[in-house]
Design a protein around this motif. Structure first.
Motif, PDB file in Angstrom:
ATOM      1  N   LYS A 263      43.494  27.087  50.497  1.00  0.00           N
ATOM      2  CA  LYS A 263      43.690  26.517  49.154  1.00  0.00           C
ATOM      3  C   LYS A 263      44.966  27.017  48.496  1.00  0.00           C
ATOM      4  O   LYS A 263      45.610  26.299  47.744  1.00  0.00           O
ATOM      5  CB  LYS A 263      42.508  26.903  48.243  1.00  0.00           C
ATOM      6  CG  LYS A 263      41.296  26.023  48.427  1.00  0.00           C
ATOM      7  CD  LYS A 263      40.258  26.265  47.344  1.00  0.00           C
ATOM      8  CE  LYS A 263      40.515  25.450  46.101  1.00  0.00           C
ATOM      9  NZ  LYS A 263      39.250  25.061  45.417  1.00  0.00           N
ATOM     10  N   THR A 264      45.298  28.307  48.750  1.00  0.00           N
ATOM     11  CA  THR A 264      46.466  28.881  48.083  1.00  0.00           C
ATOM     12  C   THR A 264      47.726  28.763  48.938  1.00  0.00           C
ATOM     13  O   THR A 264      48.776  29.296  48.594  1.00  0.00           O
ATOM     14  CB  THR A 264      46.221  30.371  47.747  1.00  0.00           C
ATOM     15  OG1 THR A 264      45.897  31.073  48.953  1.00  0.00           O
ATOM     16  CG2 THR A 264      45.073  30.526  46.764  1.00  0.00           C
ATOM     17  N   GLY A 265      47.605  28.065  50.076  1.00  0.00           N
ATOM     18  CA  GLY A 265      48.783  27.793  50.893  1.00  0.00           C
ATOM     19  C   GLY A 265      49.244  28.961  51.749  1.00  0.00           C
ATOM     20  O   GLY A 265      50.358  28.943  52.279  1.00  0.00           O
ATOM     21  N   ALA A 266      48.390  29.987  51.916  1.00  0.00           N
ATOM     22  CA  ALA A 266      48.761  31.107  52.788  1.00  0.00           C
ATOM     23  C   ALA A 266      48.517  30.690  54.252  1.00  0.00           C
ATOM     24  O   ALA A 266      47.582  29.951  54.539  1.00  0.00           O
ATOM     25  CB  ALA A 266      47.932  32.342  52.443  1.00  0.00           C
TER      26      ALA A 266
ATOM     27  N   GLN B  83      37.268  33.371  44.442  1.00  0.00           N
ATOM     28  CA  GLN B  83      38.100  34.443  43.882  1.00  0.00           C
ATOM     29  C   GLN B  83      37.274  35.289  42.923  1.00  0.00           C
ATOM     30  O   GLN B  83      37.384  36.510  42.897  1.00  0.00           O
ATOM     31  CB  GLN B  83      39.318  33.846  43.170  1.00  0.00           C
ATOM     32  CG  GLN B  83      40.313  33.224  44.165  1.00  0.00           C
ATOM     33  CD  GLN B  83      41.399  32.398  43.502  1.00  0.00           C
ATOM     34  OE1 GLN B  83      41.226  31.904  42.393  1.00  0.00           O
ATOM     35  NE2 GLN B  83      42.508  32.225  44.188  1.00  0.00           N
ATOM     36  N   LYS B  84      36.414  34.622  42.137  1.00  0.00           N
ATOM     37  CA  LYS B  84      35.544  35.360  41.220  1.00  0.00           C
ATOM     38  C   LYS B  84      34.607  36.296  41.993  1.00  0.00           C
ATOM     39  O   LYS B  84      34.399  37.442  41.598  1.00  0.00           O
ATOM     40  CB  LYS B  84      34.729  34.389  40.352  1.00  0.00           C
ATOM     41  CG  LYS B  84      35.529  33.846  39.190  1.00  0.00           C
ATOM     42  CD  LYS B  84      34.725  32.834  38.365  1.00  0.00           C
ATOM     43  CE  LYS B  84      35.633  32.209  37.302  1.00  0.00           C
ATOM     44  NZ  LYS B  84      35.020  31.064  36.620  1.00  0.00           N
ATOM     45  N   ALA B  85      34.059  35.799  43.095  1.00  0.00           N
ATOM     46  CA  ALA B  85      33.136  36.626  43.890  1.00  0.00           C
ATOM     47  C   ALA B  85      33.850  37.862  44.438  1.00  0.00           C
ATOM     48  O   ALA B  85      33.362  38.979  44.314  1.00  0.00           O
ATOM     49  CB  ALA B  85      32.542  35.806  45.034  1.00  0.00           C
ATOM     50  N   PHE B  86      35.036  37.661  45.033  1.00  0.00           N
ATOM     51  CA  PHE B  86      35.775  38.808  45.589  1.00  0.00           C
ATOM     52  C   PHE B  86      36.132  39.796  44.486  1.00  0.00           C
ATOM     53  O   PHE B  86      36.041  41.002  44.659  1.00  0.00           O
ATOM     54  CB  PHE B  86      37.053  38.353  46.311  1.00  0.00           C
ATOM     55  CG  PHE B  86      36.817  37.934  47.742  1.00  0.00           C
ATOM     56  CD1 PHE B  86      36.220  38.810  48.644  1.00  0.00           C
ATOM     57  CD2 PHE B  86      37.188  36.682  48.196  1.00  0.00           C
ATOM     58  CE1 PHE B  86      36.004  38.428  49.968  1.00  0.00           C
ATOM     59  CE2 PHE B  86      36.964  36.298  49.508  1.00  0.00           C
ATOM     60  CZ  PHE B  86      36.375  37.170  50.390  1.00  0.00           C
ATOM     61  N   ASN B  87      36.559  39.277  43.333  1.00  0.00           N
ATOM     62  CA  ASN B  87      37.008  40.164  42.263  1.00  0.00           C
ATOM     63  C   ASN B  87      35.851  40.796  41.510  1.00  0.00           C
ATOM     64  O   ASN B  87      35.963  41.921  41.039  1.00  0.00           O
ATOM     65  CB  ASN B  87      37.940  39.404  41.301  1.00  0.00           C
ATOM     66  CG  ASN B  87      39.326  39.241  41.886  1.00  0.00           C
ATOM     67  OD1 ASN B  87      39.970  40.227  42.205  1.00  0.00           O
ATOM     68  ND2 ASN B  87      39.754  38.018  42.070  1.00  0.00           N
TER      69      ASN B  87
ATOM     70  N   SER C 290      48.865  38.524  48.601  1.00  0.00           N
ATOM     71  CA  SER C 290      47.479  38.921  48.326  1.00  0.00           C
ATOM     72  C   SER C 290      47.066  38.498  46.924  1.00  0.00           C
ATOM     73  O   SER C 290      45.955  38.004  46.712  1.00  0.00           O
ATOM     74  CB  SER C 290      47.323  40.437  48.447  1.00  0.00           C
ATOM     75  OG  SER C 290      47.621  40.871  49.743  1.00  0.00           O
ATOM     76  N   CYS C 291      47.948  38.690  45.953  1.00  0.00           N
ATOM     77  CA  CYS C 291      47.645  38.295  44.572  1.00  0.00           C
ATOM     78  C   CYS C 291      47.358  36.797  44.504  1.00  0.00           C
ATOM     79  O   CYS C 291      46.415  36.372  43.828  1.00  0.00           O
ATOM     80  CB  CYS C 291      48.809  38.634  43.640  1.00  0.00           C
ATOM     81  SG  CYS C 291      48.926  40.391  43.271  1.00  0.00           S
ATOM     82  N   GLY C 292      48.141  36.018  45.243  1.00  0.00           N
ATOM     83  CA  GLY C 292      47.935  34.572  45.248  1.00  0.00           C
ATOM     84  C   GLY C 292      46.573  34.202  45.808  1.00  0.00           C
ATOM     85  O   GLY C 292      45.830  33.426  45.217  1.00  0.00           O
ATOM     86  N   VAL C 293      46.215  34.798  46.959  1.00  0.00           N
ATOM     87  CA  VAL C 293      44.933  34.484  47.601  1.00  0.00           C
ATOM     88  C   VAL C 293      43.771  34.909  46.704  1.00  0.00           C
ATOM     89  O   VAL C 293      42.790  34.170  46.557  1.00  0.00           O
ATOM     90  CB  VAL C 293      44.833  35.172  48.988  1.00  0.00           C
ATOM     91  CG1 VAL C 293      43.431  35.046  49.568  1.00  0.00           C
ATOM     92  CG2 VAL C 293      45.859  34.590  49.955  1.00  0.00           C
ATOM     93  N   MET C 294      43.884  36.081  46.091  1.00  0.00           N
ATOM     94  CA  MET C 294      42.792  36.612  45.267  1.00  0.00           C
ATOM     95  C   MET C 294      42.809  36.094  43.832  1.00  0.00           C
ATOM     96  O   MET C 294      41.934  36.453  43.035  1.00  0.00           O
ATOM     97  CB  MET C 294      42.856  38.150  45.235  1.00  0.00           C
ATOM     98  CG  MET C 294      42.882  38.804  46.596  1.00  0.00           C
ATOM     99  SD  MET C 294      41.330  38.564  47.500  1.00  0.00           S
ATOM    100  CE  MET C 294      40.591  40.202  47.315  1.00  0.00           C
ATOM    101  N   GLY C 295      43.802  35.278  43.484  1.00  0.00           N
ATOM    102  CA  GLY C 295      43.868  34.741  42.131  1.00  0.00           C
ATOM    103  C   GLY C 295      44.182  35.801  41.083  1.00  0.00           C
ATOM    104  O   GLY C 295      43.695  35.728  39.956  1.00  0.00           O
ATOM    105  N   LEU C 296      45.002  36.783  41.461  1.00  0.00           N
ATOM    106  CA  LEU C 296      45.351  37.862  40.535  1.00  0.00           C
ATOM    107  C   LEU C 296      46.743  37.644  39.953  1.00  0.00           C
ATOM    108  O   LEU C 296      47.702  37.391  40.690  1.00  0.00           O
ATOM    109  CB  LEU C 296      45.320  39.215  41.258  1.00  0.00           C
ATOM    110  CG  LEU C 296      43.948  39.689  41.731  1.00  0.00           C
ATOM    111  CD1 LEU C 296      44.093  40.901  42.639  1.00  0.00           C
ATOM    112  CD2 LEU C 296      43.054  40.022  40.535  1.00  0.00           C
ATOM    113  N   GLY C 297      46.868  37.726  38.648  1.00  0.00           N
ATOM    114  CA  GLY C 297      48.160  37.606  37.979  1.00  0.00           C
ATOM    115  C   GLY C 297      48.555  38.929  37.348  1.00  0.00           C
ATOM    116  O   GLY C 297      47.812  39.913  37.448  1.00  0.00           O
TER     117      GLY C 297
END
Lengths: 168, 168, 168
Positions: free
Chosen positions: A105-108, C73-77, C131-138
């Motif tokens: 989904k995130t294009g990785a 992403q919510k589940a992982f975080n 990693s930030c992109g995959v995990m949805g972290l800003g």
């Protein structure tokens, strides 16, 4: 003699990265191959030395438990030829699936893509002979991507003059 | 001055390997000591810095929970003085047993043999003082193979000029 | 030309330590920051590259699961913003508590103190963009201590000329 020193001192060393991939987890394999492909694309010589559970990453997909293996080797290989787990939050196998969906989904790039790219960029794959012996793994069990079967001495010779060495 | 430069540039550095053994698992310890013995046999200077769970690898076999330890230290040491687990497929302790039998059958050296060989080849063993303090471990709890008790600064001084540094 | 060789050979390289912090466990984070602070206090340049679960170490304490994240992403975080576990003997969360109490009793610095000291000593914090992109972290999810968001190429450029490189 001073000319020799001059020429050897002046020559820029080609950057080199070696990694021992000991772990057989999806997330660690992704980290390893992300580094490998980025480094190779940037002009590094890259060697990955697959040992212990890291061999799971380069096992043939259609790997059938071999008749040449004893019952303990069959048990280790049967368990480890299933999908690679995560090192954390594995959720009984749901974690790796979630991770793969998130990466898509995130294009990785997926692990499969990263391995393919690594091969195209001439990353060298060495499978550890000692681990293969203990686990009952032969050339027929491992991916054709393996360049060489060798032991710790070969790894040390590769790593000795590398600018970056990692154990994953 | 150019003579100095010439002699220092011309001198071949002795290859050196340092490893931080942080993990207390059988498979990782085997990987560490296989590298250590192969490197030492090949002329490398080798130093292993044992910290956290890695200290379990060099605890005395007859280690009895000590009266000088508080209850938490006793709990950590009681749990970890049992046989070393595998990092993967531990099967509640059956995994390490299977691994040991496989290694014997396939002629691979056991961890005990590797440690003995490492000592014969002058591999240096440093135990981390900070970890020992937290875990309530003294000289009497650890193997006589330990050359030195020291902290991170000593590790960094050893690693700074080593050709290969690994964290296991 | 010999003058050039002389000046480059004669210049002492500043020692440099880089670490990839991939793991999100309390004990590994303590090892990483003990090395980082000791090295920085001893004159090393130090860079930590936080990736995958290592990002948990620099997440904001008050991190609330964000609306911008999808359910995976919510589940992982959600899972990882709870207290950091131990890599061994976690005892369902009791292990880290015991470890913290032991460290306090024996006068060892806590992870929070080590991170603060690392910042004061100019240890560089890089958060992995992939990693930030995959995990949805800003940026808003991570500590203000982060100096830079960057990928593997930046890590490799940092590590290429470092005397010590570790993957934790």
């Amino acid at each position: 003699m001073s000319a020799d020193i001059g020429s050897s001192s002046g020559a820029a060393l080609k950057p080199k990265l070696t990694m021992i991939l000991f772990s057989g987890e999806l997330d660690k394999a992704i980290a390893c191959f992300t580094l490998a492909t980025t480094a190779a694309a940037g002009g590094f010589d890259v060697t990955i030395f697959f040992t212990f559970w890291g061999l799971n990453v380069i096992k043939k997909k259609c790997f059938a438990v071999s008749d040449s293996q004893n019952i303990f080797q069959k048990a280790f290989n049967y368990m480890s030829t299933s999908r690679l787990p995560l090192s954390n939050l594995n959720f009984l196998g749901l974690g790796p699936l979630m991770m793969k969906i998130l990466m898509k989904k995130t294009g990785a790039a997926s692990l499969e893509d990263l391995i393919k790219t690594a091969r195209e960029l001439n990353v060298k794959f060495i499978a550890c002979t000692t681990s293969c012996g203990v686990m009952g793994l032969g050339k027929n069990h491992l991916s054709d991507d393996v360049d060489e079967f060798a032991g710790a001495a070969t790894y040390l010779a590769e790593a000795k003059d590398a600018s970056i060495n990692l154990f994953i």
